[in-house]
Scaffold this active site. Sequence first.
Site, PDB file in Angstrom:
ATOM      1  N   LYS A  16       0.813  -1.220   0.000  1.00 45.89           N
ATOM      2  CA  LYS A  16       0.000   0.000   0.000  1.00 45.89           C
ATOM      3  C   LYS A  16       0.845   1.268   0.000  1.00 45.89           C
ATOM      4  CE  LYS A  16      -4.388  -1.678   1.787  1.00 45.89           C
ATOM      5  NZ  LYS A  16      -5.467  -1.542   2.757  1.00 45.89           N
TER       6      LYS A  16
ATOM      7  N   LYS B  66      -8.244 -11.560  -5.731  1.00 42.61           N
ATOM      8  CA  LYS B  66      -9.479 -11.800  -4.962  1.00 42.61           C
ATOM      9  C   LYS B  66     -10.478 -10.665  -5.185  1.00 42.61           C
ATOM     10  CE  LYS B  66      -8.715  -9.540  -0.580  1.00 42.61           C
ATOM     11  NZ  LYS B  66      -9.192  -9.460   0.766  1.00 42.61           N
TER      12      LYS B  66
ATOM     13  N   LYS C 177     -13.033  -4.828  -2.168  1.00 40.67           N
ATOM     14  CA  LYS C 177     -13.748  -3.548  -2.142  1.00 40.67           C
ATOM     15  C   LYS C 177     -12.972  -2.489  -2.903  1.00 40.67           C
ATOM     16  CE  LYS C 177     -14.725  -4.050   2.657  1.00 40.67           C
ATOM     17  NZ  LYS C 177     -13.351  -4.141   3.146  1.00 40.67           N
TER      18      LYS C 177
HETATM   19  N1  AQP Z   1     -12.654 -12.214  -1.943  1.00 43.40           N
HETATM   20  C1  AQP Z   1     -12.856 -12.673  -0.717  1.00 43.40           C
HETATM   21  N2  AQP Z   1     -13.208 -13.965  -0.530  1.00 43.40           N
HETATM   22  C2  AQP Z   1     -13.443 -14.432   0.724  1.00 43.40           C
HETATM   23  N3  AQP Z   1     -13.342 -13.676   1.834  1.00 43.40           N
HETATM   24  C3  AQP Z   1     -13.003 -12.392   1.694  1.00 43.40           C
HETATM   25  N4  AQP Z   1     -12.821 -11.377   2.576  1.00 43.40           N
HETATM   26  C4  AQP Z   1     -12.473 -10.261   1.916  1.00 43.40           C
HETATM   27  N5  AQP Z   1     -12.413 -10.494   0.592  1.00 43.40           N
HETATM   28  C5  AQP Z   1     -12.735 -11.817   0.422  1.00 43.40           C
HETATM   29  C6  AQP Z   1     -12.987 -11.496   4.028  1.00 43.40           C
HETATM   30  O1  AQP Z   1     -13.913 -10.495   4.432  1.00 43.40           O
HETATM   31  C7  AQP Z   1     -13.560 -10.021   5.739  1.00 43.40           C
HETATM   32  C8  AQP Z   1     -13.555  -8.538   5.758  1.00 43.40           C
HETATM   33  O2  AQP Z   1     -12.527  -8.075   4.924  1.00 43.40           O
HETATM   34  P1  AQP Z   1     -11.914  -6.627   5.211  1.00 43.40           P
HETATM   35  O3  AQP Z   1     -13.008  -5.652   5.261  1.00 43.40           O
HETATM   36  O4  AQP Z   1     -11.004  -6.706   6.370  1.00 43.40           O
HETATM   37  O5  AQP Z   1     -11.041  -6.286   4.046  1.00 43.40           O
HETATM   38  P2  AQP Z   1     -10.181  -7.138   3.116  1.00 43.40           P
HETATM   39  O6  AQP Z   1      -9.900  -8.509   3.620  1.00 43.40           O
HETATM   40  O7  AQP Z   1      -8.975  -6.370   2.772  1.00 43.40           O
HETATM   41  O8  AQP Z   1     -11.253  -7.253   1.992  1.00 43.40           O
HETATM   42  P3  AQP Z   1     -11.434  -6.350   0.774  1.00 43.40           P
HETATM   43  O9  AQP Z   1     -12.867  -6.412   0.455  1.00 43.40           O
HETATM   44  O10 AQP Z   1     -10.496  -6.775  -0.260  1.00 43.40           O
HETATM   45  O11 AQP Z   1     -11.116  -4.890   1.273  1.00 43.40           O
HETATM   46  P4  AQP Z   1     -10.051  -3.831   0.793  1.00 43.40           P
HETATM   47  O12 AQP Z   1     -10.219  -3.776  -0.692  1.00 43.40           O
HETATM   48  O13 AQP Z   1     -10.493  -2.602   1.495  1.00 43.40           O
HETATM   49  O14 AQP Z   1      -8.686  -4.288   1.200  1.00 43.40           O
HETATM   50  C9  AQP Z   1     -12.223 -10.660   6.090  1.00 43.40           C
HETATM   51  O15 AQP Z   1     -12.449 -11.742   6.970  1.00 43.40           O
HETATM   52  C10 AQP Z   1     -11.704 -11.144   4.769  1.00 43.40           C
HETATM   53  O16 AQP Z   1     -10.862 -12.295   4.906  1.00 43.40           O
END
Ligand code: AQP
Length: 320
Positions: free
Chosen positions: A110, A191, A194
Site C-alpha cells: 500500500k 481476490k 472492495k
Molecule cells: N474475496 C474474498 N473472498 C473471501 N473472503 C473475503 N474477505 C475479503 N475479501 C474476500 C474477508 O472479508 C472479511 C472482511 O474483509 P476486510 O473488510 O477486512 O477487508 P479485506 O480482507 O482487505 O477485503 P477487501 O474487500 O479486499 O477490502 P479492501 O479492498 O479494502 O482491502 C475478512 O475476513 C476477509 O478475509
Amino acid sequence: MTRRLTGFQPTGKLHLGNLIGAMRPLVQAQDRPSIAMIADLHALTVEHDPAQVRANTLQVATVLLAAGVDPDRTAIIANSQVPEHTELHYLLECVTGHGEAARMIQFKEKSAGGKNVRLSLLTYPVLMAADILVHDVEQVPVGDDQSQHLELARTVATRFNSRYGETFTVPEGVRPESAARIMDLADPARKMSKSSPSAAGRIGLLDPPDVIRRTIARAVTDTVGVVREDPIGQPGVTNLLAILRACSDREPGELTSYGQLKREVTDAVDAVLAPIRARYAELSEDPGHVRKILAEGRAWVRPRAAETVRRTRAAIGLLD
Ligand code: AQP
C-alpha cells in the site's frame, strides 16, 4: 468458551467475498461468543472522505444485521467507539519493533511508490493486534492476506507476557470451515475486493438484480468450453463454480455450457442476496436503531476491554 473476533474495514461497499468468506461463517458460529468489529480506525490509514467513512461504517453495521448477525449473541462494535483499542495500541507500540511493522507485506504494497504515506499505515498492524488482544479473543478467523498481521499480534502478545508477566491471551488463527475465497469476476487471478479499481469484477451485497445479472454475464471464462474445476487452467469457471456451491449449498449438477453455468450462478446469488437487500431496506428506515446496536455492543465489550488495559498498564509500569 471460544471468543472470536471478525473484522470488516469500512473502506467501500461490501461484496459477495465478504459475505461468503466472513459474514456467513460468523453467523454460523453464533453459538459461541463472538465480536463483529467494524475497523473504522483502519479506514483512516489512507486518503478518505470523512462523510463516506461514517456512512460506510453504518452501512457495514446494517449489512451485518441484514445478513443475520444477531446482536443479542454477537457484539457489533466500531473500533473507534471503544477507546480501549487506541489506548492499548500505544502500549503495544512500546513492545513492537519498527522493523517488524515495516516488514508487513500489506504496508509495503500500500505504500509502494506512494507519497504522503501515513504513519498510521505503518502502525496499523499494531492497532489490529490491540483490536484482538483487548478483548481476550481466543480465535481469529483469517484469510491468507491477514495471517502475517495475526502472527505479529501473537508475537507481540507472547513478548509482552514473557517480559512483563502474563497479561494477554495469545490468539489462534482459524480458517472458517465453510469459507471460500472468492475471486474477481473480471480478473480471477486476484481476490474480489472492495478497493479494486473496477466494479466489473465485484458483486456488491446490495447490488440490484439486473446489475448482478450483467456482472455475472460478463464474468471472464476461457475458450476450453467445458464446465469443470481447474484452478490453474480455468480460474474463471472454477470461481463461478465456487460461488454456485457457496450460494446453493449443494454440488452443482451437470452443466453443459458457460451460459447455463452463469444463469445458475445468477439465480443462486440472487436467492442469497434478495433477502439481505430486503432486510437492509427495512433496517435503513431507522438509522437510530443501528446506532443503538453499536452503542449496546460497545457497552457489552467495554468492561472486559477496560480490564485488559488496566492489567497492561499495571504490568508495563504505569500508575493506576
Ligand atoms: N474475496 C474474498 N473472498 C473471501 N473472503 C473475503 N474477505 C475479503 N475479501 C474476500 C474477508 O472479508 C472479511 C472482511 O474483509 P476486510 O473488510 O477486512 O477487508 P479485506 O480482507 O482487505 O477485503 P477487501 O474487500 O479486499 O477490502 P479492501 O479492498 O479494502 O482491502 C475478512 O475476513 C476477509 O478475509
